[in-house]
Design an enzyme around this catalytic site. Structure first.
Site, PDB file in Angstrom:
ATOM      1  N   ILE A  58      26.437 -34.519  -1.823  1.00  0.00           N
ATOM      2  CA  ILE A  58      27.605 -33.554  -1.666  1.00  0.00           C
ATOM      3  C   ILE A  58      27.744 -32.546  -2.869  1.00  0.00           C
ATOM      4  O   ILE A  58      27.557 -33.342  -3.809  1.00  0.00           O
ATOM      5  CB  ILE A  58      28.900 -34.796  -1.547  1.00  0.00           C
ATOM      6  CG1 ILE A  58      30.038 -33.846  -1.132  1.00  0.00           C
ATOM      7  CG2 ILE A  58      29.121 -35.722  -2.524  1.00  0.00           C
ATOM      8  CD1 ILE A  58      31.189 -34.508  -0.630  1.00  0.00           C
ATOM      9  N   SER A  59      27.765 -31.562  -2.350  1.00  0.00           N
ATOM     10  CA  SER A  59      27.821 -30.460  -3.375  1.00  0.00           C
ATOM     11  C   SER A  59      29.008 -30.749  -4.441  1.00  0.00           C
ATOM     12  O   SER A  59      30.100 -31.084  -4.254  1.00  0.00           O
ATOM     13  CB  SER A  59      28.058 -29.151  -3.038  1.00  0.00           C
ATOM     14  OG  SER A  59      26.858 -28.800  -2.365  1.00  0.00           O
ATOM     15  N   GLN A  60      28.808 -30.146  -5.706  1.00  0.00           N
ATOM     16  CA  GLN A  60      29.897 -30.493  -6.863  1.00  0.00           C
ATOM     17  C   GLN A  60      31.033 -29.320  -6.392  1.00  0.00           C
ATOM     18  O   GLN A  60      30.804 -28.480  -5.837  1.00  0.00           O
ATOM     19  CB  GLN A  60      29.163 -30.058  -8.109  1.00  0.00           C
ATOM     20  CG  GLN A  60      29.102 -28.727  -8.554  1.00  0.00           C
ATOM     21  CD  GLN A  60      28.614 -28.295  -9.847  1.00  0.00           C
ATOM     22  OE1 GLN A  60      27.376 -28.025 -10.028  1.00  0.00           O
ATOM     23  NE2 GLN A  60      29.476 -28.158 -10.904  1.00  0.00           N
TER      24      GLN A  60
END
Length: 211
Positions: A58-60
């Protein structure tokens, strides 16, 4: 280290240049904990990518907000996302635009994203299993297209699924990746510029076979 949502908004978004009110509202509205694996809930609002299984992440939060802001989205627009993942980025975009179409090549992630988006009460995201290299031709043209996995070069089919004036945002490269913004200026003319260095999982499928 546990980070509160308020701290994420202040320290990792506003203080780093996220000023778009719609983007900030979307980042506040979407509960990231619904998209993070149970054993990582205490890291929900850390400004880092988190593993969600099978070498996917999951992207920052900062990158999610940065990309949404860079696209300069409007409430009436329709967006194509290539790489649904756990559904978090689509959820954020859904709070800004009219509708999000999202394509995911990994079957189990399509199911995970559907569950997560349902938990979050989001109804204006359409997802399907498929190779994102080919986009979603039946729903085209799009006001904006965003890739959440990095191809070696921007897939040509996606470029031609943009409206005239439409924007495509993609991480591009293998070892060293850069975020590129491409704008369809005319039918067969595209303007392209480089934004920032990034690190995304590689785009699989046709993107790898073509190069």
């Amino acid at each position: 280290m546990y980070v509160h949502k308020e701290e994420m908004m202040r320290k990792h978004l506003r203080q780093r240049g996220i000023t778009d009110r719609a983007v900030l509202n979307a980042m506040w509205e979407v509960d990231r904990s619904l998209f993070v694996p149970d054993d990582l809930k205490d890291q929900t609002y850390n400004d880092s990518a988190l593993p969600i299984g099978m070498n996917q992440t999951i992207s920052q939060p900062f990158i999610v907000a940065y990309m949404a802001q860079a696209l300069r989205l409007s409430p009436e627009e329709v967006v194509l996302e290539v790489g649904t993942g756990c559904g978090y980025n689509a959820a954020v975009l859904s709070r800004i635009v009219s509708h999000v179409y999202s394509v995911e090549v990994i079957e189990w992630l399509v199911r995970v994203a559907a569950v997560n988006l349902n938990k979050a009460g989001i109804q204006n995201v359409s997802t399907r299993l498929g190779d994102g290299y080919l986009g979603w031709p039946e729903a085209a043209p799009f006001d904006a297209i965003v890739l959440t996995a990095a191809p070696p070069v921007i897939p040509e089919p996606l470029m031609y699924q943009l409206k005239i004036g439409g924007r495509l945002l993609a991480p591009v490269g293998t070892n060293l990746q850069r975020l590129f913004m491409l704008v369809r200026v005319k039918e067969n003319y595209f303007d392209q510029r480089e934004l920032i260095p990034v690190k995304f999982v590689p785009m699989t499928g046709e993107a790898q076979r073509r190069h």
